[in-house]
Design a protein around this motif. Structure first.
Motif, mmCIF file in Angstrom:
data_model
loop_
_atom_site.group_PDB
_atom_site.id
_atom_site.type_symbol
_atom_site.label_atom_id
_atom_site.label_comp_id
_atom_site.label_asym_id
_atom_site.label_seq_id
_atom_site.Cartn_x
_atom_site.Cartn_y
_atom_site.Cartn_z
ATOM 1 N N GLU A 94 0.872 -1.223 0.074
ATOM 2 C CA GLU A 94 0.031 -0.182 -0.091
ATOM 3 C C GLU A 94 0.767 1.312 -0.048
ATOM 4 O OE1 GLU A 94 -2.413 -0.723 3.456
ATOM 5 O OE2 GLU A 94 -3.979 -1.377 2.163
ATOM 6 N N LEU A 107 -6.244 -8.298 -1.533
ATOM 7 C CA LEU A 107 -7.558 -7.886 -0.774
ATOM 8 C C LEU A 107 -8.565 -9.053 -1.470
ATOM 9 C CD1 LEU A 107 -6.845 -4.114 -0.320
ATOM 10 C CD2 LEU A 107 -7.048 -5.811 1.362
ATOM 11 N N ASP A 125 -13.808 -6.741 6.712
ATOM 12 C CA ASP A 125 -12.679 -5.744 7.079
ATOM 13 C C ASP A 125 -11.799 -5.630 5.664
ATOM 14 O OD1 ASP A 125 -13.416 -5.532 9.669
ATOM 15 O OD2 ASP A 125 -12.087 -6.727 10.426
ATOM 16 N N LYS A 129 -11.210 -2.233 3.041
ATOM 17 C CA LYS A 129 -9.965 -1.697 2.361
ATOM 18 C C LYS A 129 -9.741 -1.647 0.714
ATOM 19 C CE LYS A 129 -6.863 -3.232 6.423
ATOM 20 N NZ LYS A 129 -5.645 -3.795 6.889
ATOM 21 N N LYS A 133 -9.574 1.436 -1.901
ATOM 22 C CA LYS A 133 -8.681 1.603 -3.130
ATOM 23 C C LYS A 133 -9.249 2.382 -4.300
ATOM 24 C CE LYS A 133 -5.038 -0.809 -1.784
ATOM 25 N NZ LYS A 133 -3.832 0.034 -1.389
#
Length: 187
Positions: A94, A107, A125, A129, A133
């Protein structure tokens, strides 16, 4: 070994997509899949014997491919075992210098594996994320929709029978949102 495993996996997927109900073909496909798994495990063992960051992306690529093979085989727990150490790479991916495509793939695989294993909180969760993105991609969208469906089914199964007219998401909505929803339904 990693490149050979990738090629063998693409060949497996091509063969699998061809129509056939032959039992010998299924056995052959299972053997092909196991050969790919064995090659990947050998490659991962070679990468793990080298602590060099030089091989970090190749090691991650191998873990992701192995995870995807386990998911295709409907072995979510095996996928999670392979994926867990890879999740430690997420902060590096990241960062400014990390390959964004590998982060998205990590992910995606995480959401799929945890969702398939019934670990919806962990899958959610990772989905958050993934949403952050901000990538509008068919694979991302499909995975997120599948997770949303699974969560909806889980919520439906938890709802008491006598409460069948009530929206199962109502308990998750803030009070103000629920009031607005009630006002709209009344008008």
């Amino acid at each position: 070994a990693l490149t050979a495993a990738r090629i063998d996996w693409k060949h497996y997927l091509t063969e699998k997509s061809k129509p056939s109900n032959n039992a010998d073909r299924e056995l052959s496909l299972n053997q092909q899949r196991q050969q790919v798994i064995d090659k990947l495990q050998r490659a991962l063992n070679a990468f793990s014997s080298s602590d060099s960051d030089q091989y970090a992306n190749q090691r991650l690529e191998g873990r992701l491919l192995l995870t995807e093979i386990y998911l295709e085989s409907q072995k979510a727990q095996d996928a999670i075992q392979v994926l867990e150490p890879a999740m430690e790479e997420l902060p590096r991916l990241e960062g400014k210098n990390g390959p964004a495509a590998l982060a998205i793939r990590l992910l995606l695989d995480g959401v799929r594996a945890y969702s398939d294993a019934g670990q919806l909180e962990r899958a959610s969760d990772l989905a958050v994320k993934l949403l952050l993105k901000g990538q509008d991609d068919p694979a991302v969208n499909s995975t997120l929709v599948s997770l949303a469906r699974r969560i909806w089914i889980e919520l439906e199964s938890m709802r008491p029978k006598e409460d069948s007219n009530r929206n199962p998401l109502a308990s998750l909505l803030p009070a103000a949102s629920q009031e607005r929803r009630n006002t709209l339904q009344a008008s």
